[in-house]
Motif scaffolding. Structure first.
Motif, PDB file in Angstrom:
ATOM      1  N   PRO A 161      59.034 100.526  21.942  1.00  0.00           N
ATOM      2  CA  PRO A 161      59.147 101.725  21.160  1.00  0.00           C
ATOM      3  C   PRO A 161      59.745 102.950  21.245  1.00  0.00           C
ATOM      4  O   PRO A 161      59.879 104.072  20.527  1.00  0.00           O
ATOM      5  N   ALA A 162      60.074 103.057  22.445  1.00  0.00           N
ATOM      6  CA  ALA A 162      61.061 104.297  22.988  1.00  0.00           C
ATOM      7  C   ALA A 162      61.626 104.220  24.373  1.00  0.00           C
ATOM      8  O   ALA A 162      61.251 103.209  24.998  1.00  0.00           O
ATOM      9  N   PRO A 163      62.897 104.877  24.231  1.00  0.00           N
ATOM     10  CA  PRO A 163      63.572 104.412  25.551  1.00  0.00           C
ATOM     11  C   PRO A 163      62.796 105.215  26.690  1.00  0.00           C
ATOM     12  O   PRO A 163      62.207 106.308  26.332  1.00  0.00           O
ATOM     13  N   GLY A 164      62.731 104.889  27.880  1.00  0.00           N
ATOM     14  CA  GLY A 164      62.281 105.745  28.914  1.00  0.00           C
ATOM     15  C   GLY A 164      60.705 105.379  28.955  1.00  0.00           C
ATOM     16  O   GLY A 164      59.848 105.926  29.844  1.00  0.00           O
ATOM     17  N   SER A 165      60.281 104.491  27.988  1.00  0.00           N
ATOM     18  CA  SER A 165      58.666 104.201  27.937  1.00  0.00           C
ATOM     19  C   SER A 165      58.531 103.162  28.951  1.00  0.00           C
ATOM     20  O   SER A 165      59.351 102.380  29.546  1.00  0.00           O
ATOM     21  N   LEU A 166      57.067 102.776  29.064  1.00  0.00           N
ATOM     22  CA  LEU A 166      56.769 101.717  30.104  1.00  0.00           C
ATOM     23  C   LEU A 166      56.891 100.460  29.377  1.00  0.00           C
ATOM     24  O   LEU A 166      57.378  99.413  30.266  1.00  0.00           O
ATOM     25  N   MET A 193      59.575  99.217  15.324  1.00  0.00           N
ATOM     26  CA  MET A 193      59.881  97.999  16.099  1.00  0.00           C
ATOM     27  C   MET A 193      59.260  96.891  15.638  1.00  0.00           C
ATOM     28  O   MET A 193      59.769  95.864  15.567  1.00  0.00           O
ATOM     29  N   LEU A 194      57.921  96.980  15.434  1.00  0.00           N
ATOM     30  CA  LEU A 194      57.179  95.802  14.789  1.00  0.00           C
ATOM     31  C   LEU A 194      57.746  95.152  13.683  1.00  0.00           C
ATOM     32  O   LEU A 194      57.480  94.143  13.312  1.00  0.00           O
ATOM     33  N   ILE A 202      65.067  91.207  15.346  1.00  0.00           N
ATOM     34  CA  ILE A 202      65.155  91.324  16.607  1.00  0.00           C
ATOM     35  C   ILE A 202      64.267  90.211  17.248  1.00  0.00           C
ATOM     36  O   ILE A 202      63.334  89.780  16.653  1.00  0.00           O
ATOM     37  N   PRO A 203      64.703  89.339  18.327  1.00  0.00           N
ATOM     38  CA  PRO A 203      63.851  88.010  18.794  1.00  0.00           C
ATOM     39  C   PRO A 203      62.530  88.357  19.550  1.00  0.00           C
ATOM     40  O   PRO A 203      61.596  87.499  19.537  1.00  0.00           O
ATOM     41  N   ALA A 204      62.601  89.550  20.247  1.00  0.00           N
ATOM     42  CA  ALA A 204      61.175  89.681  20.993  1.00  0.00           C
ATOM     43  C   ALA A 204      60.902  91.146  21.147  1.00  0.00           C
ATOM     44  O   ALA A 204      61.860  91.992  21.198  1.00  0.00           O
ATOM     45  N   GLY A 205      59.819  91.713  21.418  1.00  0.00           N
ATOM     46  CA  GLY A 205      59.437  93.136  21.584  1.00  0.00           C
ATOM     47  C   GLY A 205      58.054  93.061  22.528  1.00  0.00           C
ATOM     48  O   GLY A 205      57.394  92.217  22.805  1.00  0.00           O
ATOM     49  N   ILE A 206      58.210  94.411  23.013  1.00  0.00           N
ATOM     50  CA  ILE A 206      56.986  94.611  23.945  1.00  0.00           C
ATOM     51  C   ILE A 206      56.272  95.712  23.433  1.00  0.00           C
ATOM     52  O   ILE A 206      56.985  96.789  23.106  1.00  0.00           O
ATOM     53  N   ASP A 207      54.925  95.747  23.382  1.00  0.00           N
ATOM     54  CA  ASP A 207      54.119  97.077  22.896  1.00  0.00           C
ATOM     55  C   ASP A 207      52.773  96.874  23.665  1.00  0.00           C
ATOM     56  O   ASP A 207      52.670  95.883  24.236  1.00  0.00           O
ATOM     57  N   THR A 208      52.020  97.932  23.569  1.00  0.00           N
ATOM     58  CA  THR A 208      50.719  97.626  24.027  1.00  0.00           C
ATOM     59  C   THR A 208      49.989  96.615  23.271  1.00  0.00           C
ATOM     60  O   THR A 208      50.054  96.513  22.102  1.00  0.00           O
ATOM     61  N   HIS A 209      49.163  96.011  24.051  1.00  0.00           N
ATOM     62  CA  HIS A 209      48.478  94.593  23.379  1.00  0.00           C
ATOM     63  C   HIS A 209      47.669  95.020  21.890  1.00  0.00           C
ATOM     64  O   HIS A 209      47.403  94.182  21.224  1.00  0.00           O
ATOM     65  N   ILE A 210      47.095  96.230  22.241  1.00  0.00           N
ATOM     66  CA  ILE A 210      46.169  96.638  21.078  1.00  0.00           C
ATOM     67  C   ILE A 210      46.992  96.843  19.698  1.00  0.00           C
ATOM     68  O   ILE A 210      46.699  96.527  18.793  1.00  0.00           O
ATOM     69  N   LEU A 212      49.722  95.059  19.202  1.00  0.00           N
ATOM     70  CA  LEU A 212      50.141  93.686  18.670  1.00  0.00           C
ATOM     71  C   LEU A 212      48.844  92.870  18.083  1.00  0.00           C
ATOM     72  O   LEU A 212      49.247  91.826  17.553  1.00  0.00           O
ATOM     73  N   LEU A 213      47.690  93.124  18.483  1.00  0.00           N
ATOM     74  CA  LEU A 213      46.467  92.418  18.229  1.00  0.00           C
ATOM     75  C   LEU A 213      46.475  91.929  16.798  1.00  0.00           C
ATOM     76  O   LEU A 213      46.242  90.613  16.724  1.00  0.00           O
ATOM     77  N   GLU A 214      46.499  92.719  15.686  1.00  0.00           N
ATOM     78  CA  GLU A 214      46.225  92.291  14.343  1.00  0.00           C
ATOM     79  C   GLU A 214      47.437  91.315  13.967  1.00  0.00           C
ATOM     80  O   GLU A 214      47.039  90.364  13.252  1.00  0.00           O
ATOM     81  N   LEU A 215      48.516  91.696  14.355  1.00  0.00           N
ATOM     82  CA  LEU A 215      49.554  91.276  13.971  1.00  0.00           C
ATOM     83  C   LEU A 215      49.741  89.599  14.344  1.00  0.00           C
ATOM     84  O   LEU A 215      50.100  88.807  13.802  1.00  0.00           O
ATOM     85  N   ASP A 216      49.242  89.525  15.875  1.00  0.00           N
ATOM     86  CA  ASP A 216      49.069  87.903  16.366  1.00  0.00           C
ATOM     87  C   ASP A 216      47.941  87.441  15.681  1.00  0.00           C
ATOM     88  O   ASP A 216      48.117  86.243  15.307  1.00  0.00           O
ATOM     89  N   ARG A 217      46.836  88.063  15.320  1.00  0.00           N
ATOM     90  CA  ARG A 217      45.759  87.461  14.606  1.00  0.00           C
ATOM     91  C   ARG A 217      46.091  86.970  13.277  1.00  0.00           C
ATOM     92  O   ARG A 217      45.875  85.768  12.630  1.00  0.00           O
ATOM     93  N   SER A 218      46.887  87.519  12.618  1.00  0.00           N
ATOM     94  CA  SER A 218      47.326  87.225  11.261  1.00  0.00           C
ATOM     95  C   SER A 218      48.513  86.286  11.219  1.00  0.00           C
ATOM     96  O   SER A 218      48.905  85.778  10.109  1.00  0.00           O
ATOM     97  N   GLY A 219      49.173  85.704  12.401  1.00  0.00           N
ATOM     98  CA  GLY A 219      50.138  84.887  12.415  1.00  0.00           C
ATOM     99  C   GLY A 219      51.500  85.701  12.080  1.00  0.00           C
ATOM    100  O   GLY A 219      52.516  84.783  12.048  1.00  0.00           O
TER     101      GLY A 219
END
Length: 326
Positions: A161-166, A193-194, A202-210, A212-219
């Protein structure tokens, strides 16, 4: 005693008694409201948590709390405001890990020193990150992703989501763990990003799991692993990195409260008790859990130890990434 003198004495006595009763019945001077600084915009995670605690801390603290959003510079404006506040317990800060841990590792000219200028109050809770790929990606597991990225090194990149972020530095940690030079793609926020991750840009991404949650559940995407020491209760079927064989890949974000340095010990103790009392309220725990926060209060000393441990953990990762804050 003459009748007149008796009367004057009685009137004087009555005035003293009446005044004393009036003073006893007069309300005590109102305590000034406690200002809760937040370095991020209204509606975000930090703001929501600050407002929840401001409401719930009124009773245990015996004071009104007012949230004040001092946005800008990634939360550093609010941090400087805390540094410059009077150490009387009337100004506190609710912040994620970025202000007390990441910013000092990234920026060489900060206007605050979290160790010297902040007094830790209490941890609020941890939140995890997830490593995700789009639904069309061939990898169904982290092991399959590692094999894929090594076979396709030109696509060894990830978004955050941002440069310098966790999430940025967690991606760097993952790359080191895989033995792959992962290139970071910085976005201005999690939503764009999402969108690109779901769309396959983009092939992969990192974010807080909250997030990512609904996008994962919806496939629409697949979370392959999460960052915590234990599985997230919101994604119980997704393994941690440790479970997938990456024993050194672990890290969580967190929220915590701070007061200005030199705040008296008795005031620190009262504020700590109030924060910890709120973390133990069932309705607060339920709401924060829905937000992806694993609630956990602490002592001020435990929070200071967490800061030191995470500074030691993320320092080498940030240095190896070569990233410098502007």
């Amino acid at each position: 005693m003459t009748q007149r003198r008796w009367f004057n004495t009685a009137v004087a006595f009555l005035a003293i008694v009446t005044g004393a009763v009036a003073m006893a019945q007069a309300p005590a001077p109102a305590k000034p409201p406690v200002k809760v600084l937040v370095g991020f915009a209204p509606g975000g995670g930090a703001d929501i948590i600050a407002r929840l605690f401001a409401d719930k801390m009124r009773e245990p603290l015996g004071a009104t709390l007012i949230v004040e959003n001092r946005t800008g510079a990634g939360g550093r404006i609010a941090a400087e405001a805390l540094k410059n506040a009077a150490p009387d317990g009337n100004t506190i800060l609710l912040t994620p890990i970025v202000i007390p841990v990441l910013a000092p590792l990234i920026y060489t000219n900060l206007n605050y020193d979290p160790v010297k200028d902040f007094a830790p109050l209490s941890l609020v809770g941890f939140f995890q990150f997830g490593f995700a790929v789009g639904s069309a990606h061939p990898a169904k597991t982290m092991q399959e992703y590692v094999a894929w990225v090594k076979a396709n090194p030109q696509q060894a990149n990830f978004g955050s989501p941002a440069p310098g972020s966790l999430p940025h530095f967690f991606g760097a940690m993952i790359g080191r763990g895989m033995g792959v030079d992962m290139q970071h793609i910085a976005y201005k926020g999690g939503a764009p990003m999402l969108n690109d991750l779901v769309g396959g840009q983009i092939p992969a991404g990192i974010d807080t799991h909250i997030e990512l949650l609904e996008l994962d559940r919806s496939g629409k995407l697949r979370v392959l692993a999460t960052s915590g020491a234990n599985r997230s209760p919101l994604l119980p079927n997704v393994p941690t990195f440790k479970e997938t064989g990456f024993k050194d890949i672990e890290g969580s974000g967190w929220y915590a409260f701070y007061a200005p340095a030199k705040t008296p010990a008795a005031v620190i103790e009262a504020l700590n008790r109030a924060v910890v009392a709120v973390t133990q309220m069932p309705d607060v725990r339920e709401r924060l859990t829905r937000m992806g926060v694993e609630v956990q209060g602490s002592t001020p000393a435990q929070l200071a130890q967490l800061m030191a441990a995470d500074s030691a953990k993320w320092g080498p990762v940030i240095k190896a990434s070569g990233f410098k804050g502007e």
